[in-house]
Write a protein that holds these residues in place. Sequence first.
Motif, PDB file in Angstrom:
ATOM      1  N   ALA A  91       0.842  -1.202   0.000  1.00  0.00           N
ATOM      2  CA  ALA A  91       0.000   0.000   0.000  1.00  0.00           C
ATOM      3  C   ALA A  91       0.880   1.256   0.000  1.00  0.00           C
ATOM      4  O   ALA A  91       0.589   2.223  -0.699  1.00  0.00           O
ATOM      5  CB  ALA A  91      -0.936  -0.006   1.204  1.00  0.00           C
ATOM      6  N   LEU A  92       1.958   1.215   0.787  1.00  0.00           N
ATOM      7  CA  LEU A  92       2.862   2.373   0.808  1.00  0.00           C
ATOM      8  C   LEU A  92       3.497   2.566  -0.561  1.00  0.00           C
ATOM      9  O   LEU A  92       3.680   3.698  -1.014  1.00  0.00           O
ATOM     10  CB  LEU A  92       3.954   2.186   1.874  1.00  0.00           C
ATOM     11  CG  LEU A  92       3.518   2.314   3.333  1.00  0.00           C
ATOM     12  CD1 LEU A  92       4.714   2.129   4.262  1.00  0.00           C
ATOM     13  CD2 LEU A  92       2.862   3.669   3.596  1.00  0.00           C
ATOM     14  N   SER A  93       3.802   1.462  -1.233  1.00  0.00           N
ATOM     15  CA  SER A  93       4.423   1.623  -2.543  1.00  0.00           C
ATOM     16  C   SER A  93       3.430   2.240  -3.528  1.00  0.00           C
ATOM     17  O   SER A  93       3.810   3.008  -4.415  1.00  0.00           O
ATOM     18  CB  SER A  93       5.029   0.296  -3.008  1.00  0.00           C
ATOM     19  OG  SER A  93       4.334  -0.241  -4.077  1.00  0.00           O
ATOM     20  N   ILE A  94       2.131   1.952  -3.352  1.00  0.00           N
ATOM     21  CA  ILE A  94       1.107   2.609  -4.185  1.00  0.00           C
ATOM     22  C   ILE A  94       1.043   4.099  -3.847  1.00  0.00           C
ATOM     23  O   ILE A  94       1.044   4.956  -4.732  1.00  0.00           O
ATOM     24  CB  ILE A  94      -0.275   1.945  -3.974  1.00  0.00           C
ATOM     25  CG1 ILE A  94      -0.283   0.568  -4.638  1.00  0.00           C
ATOM     26  CG2 ILE A  94      -1.388   2.821  -4.533  1.00  0.00           C
ATOM     27  CD1 ILE A  94      -1.564  -0.211  -4.411  1.00  0.00           C
ATOM     28  N   LEU A  95       1.005   4.397  -2.552  1.00  0.00           N
ATOM     29  CA  LEU A  95       0.938   5.809  -2.159  1.00  0.00           C
ATOM     30  C   LEU A  95       2.188   6.560  -2.618  1.00  0.00           C
ATOM     31  O   LEU A  95       2.125   7.739  -2.975  1.00  0.00           O
ATOM     32  CB  LEU A  95       0.768   5.938  -0.640  1.00  0.00           C
ATOM     33  CG  LEU A  95      -0.585   5.512  -0.075  1.00  0.00           C
ATOM     34  CD1 LEU A  95      -0.620   5.723   1.435  1.00  0.00           C
ATOM     35  CD2 LEU A  95      -1.735   6.276  -0.726  1.00  0.00           C
ATOM     36  N   ASP A  96       3.350   5.861  -2.607  1.00  0.00           N
ATOM     37  CA  ASP A  96       4.583   6.500  -3.081  1.00  0.00           C
ATOM     38  C   ASP A  96       4.391   6.982  -4.520  1.00  0.00           C
ATOM     39  O   ASP A  96       4.809   8.071  -4.891  1.00  0.00           O
ATOM     40  CB  ASP A  96       5.756   5.516  -3.035  1.00  0.00           C
ATOM     41  CG  ASP A  96       6.195   5.230  -1.605  1.00  0.00           C
ATOM     42  OD1 ASP A  96       5.780   5.971  -0.697  1.00  0.00           O
ATOM     43  OD2 ASP A  96       6.942   4.247  -1.402  1.00  0.00           O
ATOM     44  N   ARG A  97       3.735   6.133  -5.312  1.00  0.00           N
ATOM     45  CA  ARG A  97       3.511   6.463  -6.708  1.00  0.00           C
ATOM     46  C   ARG A  97       2.515   7.615  -6.852  1.00  0.00           C
ATOM     47  O   ARG A  97       2.675   8.494  -7.679  1.00  0.00           O
ATOM     48  CB  ARG A  97       2.950   5.220  -7.417  1.00  0.00           C
ATOM     49  CG  ARG A  97       3.366   5.091  -8.837  1.00  0.00           C
ATOM     50  CD  ARG A  97       2.986   3.729  -9.383  1.00  0.00           C
ATOM     51  NE  ARG A  97       3.669   2.641  -8.697  1.00  0.00           N
ATOM     52  CZ  ARG A  97       3.641   1.377  -9.132  1.00  0.00           C
ATOM     53  NH1 ARG A  97       2.965   1.064 -10.203  1.00  0.00           N
ATOM     54  NH2 ARG A  97       4.270   0.434  -8.473  1.00  0.00           N
ATOM     55  N   VAL A  98       1.479   7.594  -6.020  1.00  0.00           N
ATOM     56  CA  VAL A  98       0.399   8.577  -6.167  1.00  0.00           C
ATOM     57  C   VAL A  98       0.770   9.916  -5.520  1.00  0.00           C
ATOM     58  O   VAL A  98       0.588  10.979  -6.112  1.00  0.00           O
ATOM     59  CB  VAL A  98      -0.905   8.042  -5.530  1.00  0.00           C
ATOM     60  CG1 VAL A  98      -2.011   9.080  -5.618  1.00  0.00           C
ATOM     61  CG2 VAL A  98      -1.337   6.749  -6.204  1.00  0.00           C
TER      62      VAL A  98
ATOM     63  N   ASP B 126       5.521 -10.839  -5.354  1.00  0.00           N
ATOM     64  CA  ASP B 126       5.130  -9.883  -6.404  1.00  0.00           C
ATOM     65  C   ASP B 126       5.277  -8.420  -6.019  1.00  0.00           C
ATOM     66  O   ASP B 126       6.315  -7.810  -6.167  1.00  0.00           O
ATOM     67  CB  ASP B 126       3.654 -10.100  -6.816  1.00  0.00           C
ATOM     68  CG  ASP B 126       3.508 -11.351  -7.644  1.00  0.00           C
ATOM     69  OD1 ASP B 126       4.554 -11.964  -7.892  1.00  0.00           O
ATOM     70  OD2 ASP B 126       2.382 -11.689  -8.019  1.00  0.00           O
ATOM     71  N   ARG B 127       4.148  -7.873  -5.480  1.00  0.00           N
ATOM     72  CA  ARG B 127       4.074  -6.430  -5.291  1.00  0.00           C
ATOM     73  C   ARG B 127       4.668  -5.977  -3.971  1.00  0.00           C
ATOM     74  O   ARG B 127       4.984  -4.814  -3.805  1.00  0.00           O
ATOM     75  CB  ARG B 127       2.619  -5.970  -5.404  1.00  0.00           C
ATOM     76  CG  ARG B 127       2.109  -6.095  -6.829  1.00  0.00           C
ATOM     77  CD  ARG B 127       0.614  -5.930  -6.885  1.00  0.00           C
ATOM     78  NE  ARG B 127       0.189  -4.628  -6.396  1.00  0.00           N
ATOM     79  CZ  ARG B 127      -1.042  -4.365  -5.992  1.00  0.00           C
ATOM     80  NH1 ARG B 127      -1.946  -5.307  -5.997  1.00  0.00           N
ATOM     81  NH2 ARG B 127      -1.367  -3.163  -5.584  1.00  0.00           N
TER      82      ARG B 127
ATOM     83  N   PRO C  95      -5.899   1.374   2.999  1.00  0.00           N
ATOM     84  CA  PRO C  95      -4.535   1.913   3.112  1.00  0.00           C
ATOM     85  C   PRO C  95      -4.060   2.625   1.851  1.00  0.00           C
ATOM     86  O   PRO C  95      -2.985   3.224   1.868  1.00  0.00           O
ATOM     87  CB  PRO C  95      -3.693   0.670   3.394  1.00  0.00           C
ATOM     88  CG  PRO C  95      -4.441  -0.444   2.734  1.00  0.00           C
ATOM     89  CD  PRO C  95      -5.904  -0.091   2.870  1.00  0.00           C
ATOM     90  N   THR C  96      -4.826   2.557   0.764  1.00  0.00           N
ATOM     91  CA  THR C  96      -4.371   3.238  -0.456  1.00  0.00           C
ATOM     92  C   THR C  96      -5.285   4.382  -0.887  1.00  0.00           C
ATOM     93  O   THR C  96      -4.910   5.159  -1.755  1.00  0.00           O
ATOM     94  CB  THR C  96      -4.250   2.262  -1.655  1.00  0.00           C
ATOM     95  OG1 THR C  96      -5.558   1.874  -2.072  1.00  0.00           O
ATOM     96  CG2 THR C  96      -3.426   1.042  -1.304  1.00  0.00           C
ATOM     97  N   CYS C  97      -6.484   4.486  -0.337  1.00  0.00           N
ATOM     98  CA  CYS C  97      -7.371   5.589  -0.723  1.00  0.00           C
ATOM     99  C   CYS C  97      -6.695   6.900  -0.332  1.00  0.00           C
ATOM    100  O   CYS C  97      -6.345   7.100   0.826  1.00  0.00           O
ATOM    101  CB  CYS C  97      -8.734   5.465  -0.034  1.00  0.00           C
ATOM    102  SG  CYS C  97      -9.917   4.470  -0.960  1.00  0.00           S
TER     103      CYS C  97
ATOM    104  N   THR D  56      -1.188  -0.385 -11.785  1.00  0.00           N
ATOM    105  CA  THR D  56      -1.324  -1.415 -10.755  1.00  0.00           C
ATOM    106  C   THR D  56      -2.760  -1.364 -10.248  1.00  0.00           C
ATOM    107  O   THR D  56      -3.481  -0.415 -10.525  1.00  0.00           O
ATOM    108  CB  THR D  56      -0.337  -1.155  -9.592  1.00  0.00           C
ATOM    109  OG1 THR D  56      -0.682  -1.980  -8.480  1.00  0.00           O
ATOM    110  CG2 THR D  56      -0.391   0.276  -9.118  1.00  0.00           C
ATOM    111  N   ALA D  57      -3.167  -2.396  -9.510  1.00  0.00           N
ATOM    112  CA  ALA D  57      -4.473  -2.324  -8.860  1.00  0.00           C
ATOM    113  C   ALA D  57      -4.361  -1.364  -7.686  1.00  0.00           C
ATOM    114  O   ALA D  57      -3.271  -1.149  -7.150  1.00  0.00           O
ATOM    115  CB  ALA D  57      -4.902  -3.701  -8.373  1.00  0.00           C
ATOM    116  N   GLY D  58      -5.477  -0.794  -7.267  1.00  0.00           N
ATOM    117  CA  GLY D  58      -5.474   0.078  -6.098  1.00  0.00           C
ATOM    118  C   GLY D  58      -5.779  -0.686  -4.830  1.00  0.00           C
ATOM    119  O   GLY D  58      -5.914  -0.095  -3.766  1.00  0.00           O
ATOM    120  N   CYS D  59      -5.885  -2.003  -4.943  1.00  0.00           N
ATOM    121  CA  CYS D  59      -6.247  -2.853  -3.808  1.00  0.00           C
ATOM    122  C   CYS D  59      -5.079  -3.753  -3.475  1.00  0.00           C
ATOM    123  O   CYS D  59      -4.443  -4.301  -4.366  1.00  0.00           O
ATOM    124  CB  CYS D  59      -7.477  -3.688  -4.188  1.00  0.00           C
ATOM    125  SG  CYS D  59      -7.903  -4.947  -2.966  1.00  0.00           S
TER     126      CYS D  59
END
Lengths: 394, 262
Positions: A127-134, A180-181, A282-284, A346-349
């Motif tokens: 989730a942090l890696s998604i937030l890093d991107r966003v 994976d992620r 954790p990603t919213c 990536t997925a947001g979930c």
Amino acid sequence: MNETSAMLLDSGGLDRLIGVLGARGFRTIGPVVADGAIGPGPIRHVVDLPQGWHDEQAPGSYRLHRDDDPRLFAWAVGPRSWKGELFPPRSVVWRSSGEGDSLEIVPVVDEAPPVAVIGARPCELAALSILDRVLGTSTHPDPVYRARREAAFVAVVECSTPASTCFCTSMGTGPAVGDDRAGDEGVDLVLTELAGDERHHFLVRAASPLGGEVLAELGGEPAPGWAWSARDRLLAAAEGAIGRALDTDGLAPLLARNLDHPRWDEVAERCLSCGNCTLACPTCFCSSVEDVSDLTGTVERHRRWDSCFDLGYSYVHGGPVRTSVSSRYRQWATHKLSTWFDQFSTAGCVGCGRCITWCPVGIDLTEEAAAIRASDGAGARAYARAGAAGGDQP
Amino acid sequence: MSARPTLAVWKFSSCDGCQLTLLDCEDELLAVAEHVDIAHFTEMSSASVDGPYDVSLVEGSVTTAADRERILAIREASGLLVTIGACAAAGGIQALRNFTSVAELARGVYAHPEYLDTLETSTAIADHVGVDLELHGCPIDRHQLLEVISALLAGRRPVLPSYSVCQECKQRATVCLLVARGRACLGPVTRAGCGALCPSLDRGCFGCFGPAESANTASLARRLAADGTSQAQLSRLFRTFNAGAPAFRKESVAHDAPPAER
């Protein structure tokens, strides 16, 4: 994964880890029990961690219980992710004073001390890696998130006891780091808690130069072979214990072609549009800005968490765009599982299951996606019939 | 508005708690008095200046024929009319009379019900005159009141949420009482504004700010019933300070016992 630099620590070693990070100027936070749940809180010693506590989760339900289990991390995930520590629910963007020619706008710099997170889960690392991107590296990064994330120390504890609401294996985000992620990026230390036969240890490996430095300060013994095989057994068992699944095969196009599926209206019958799913997620990352003025003439611009379940969220000139609850649920679900790919590849979930547990009426994202898959094209067929009968097609 | 706009505070059927919120703005009260001319506010002073008024704060519900006339005159004399509190927004706790016979209630309560001159219903101010803004709550939140006064003075739209109390719980990191403890809580269907006060003190939301936008009360009631909340309890849960708000009224009636069983 670097097996040579891995160490085996006992709980005294974990206590030293907290102390070393504190001495380096970090605000050490980890999972603590408060108000009937496990969530981020200040930790100064290993005794602050939730030893013996277990969580029991189901759609719309969460309960804690405790036994004499020596483990500190024998639970899954709590209601609050680490998002709130790095992307606070409310922050002041700027402040102004004066008026007319003397108007001054002063950016507000976040002065929170750097944080050390001890005990995030692999899904939360994803989730942090998604937030890093966003929020961190996008064209318009959030300055508070970026500064806090860059300064943060993250120690992940791999997952041994998933909850019934977890589906990380479907999303490739756990229960191990390196799945994976949940790669080794953006994490400093990876821990695996090993307990049994009167032994209680942590297999700790460094995943960043800083993690290596800190690990070297802790002492302990190089990780023996039995610890690695114990880790393998533990994670295989955890993987086997995941009972929920989201079929991700072709999921993004599946949802994209089912925007008129009757299931969206059915879920809206249950959905409270309260926003709990988005706020527990954790990603919213959605937020709004509000301008606030007081009687002394101070004006501030605040950024606060927002939710796509609010009517006001889709307000544009003239009115809100998503007036029905079904359109709001659809927006959220299709963003997480479909359009997020278009935006962020990536997925947001991450499959942490929080949206399922913390939905007061237990709406299950995996069940909704499965229902649409089971009657793929149902909405389109309804239109086709309307069209055949001579009705207007929207 | 002129440099020092005039403010009037009016009372209808109510307990005065909402207008006292203005006096509760202790630290900010002098700043308020500096920026607005408080022309009529009987909880503060018996001195009163005649209208018209730039802003009227109206507390309470309409329960008598005299109220009905008076609110028309106040509307006429006011630039902006802002209602304060659950009574003014939804009829208040006294709207419980709307579910039964007033004559029967009066006989049960008063030795001489013939002295009473009251309407059959307790109704919101907006049922009688145009309202520019409603502040919700029982009582209202003083921060929201200050926000409205500040916004009006600055000529901007006040920031007032229409989303659910759940958002405030999440923002202040209160663990969900419904999910983690199985407590009855109206938070998911109740308008935010209180800062999630009750849940932060371990008490489920009473719904005193009234229904949130898109409140799905039926779905929440199904969940609470599954947790063991009885039909009678459900009816009472939705029938308190905002009993007259349409969404809560409808839900409370849905859980009433059939007439024969009463």
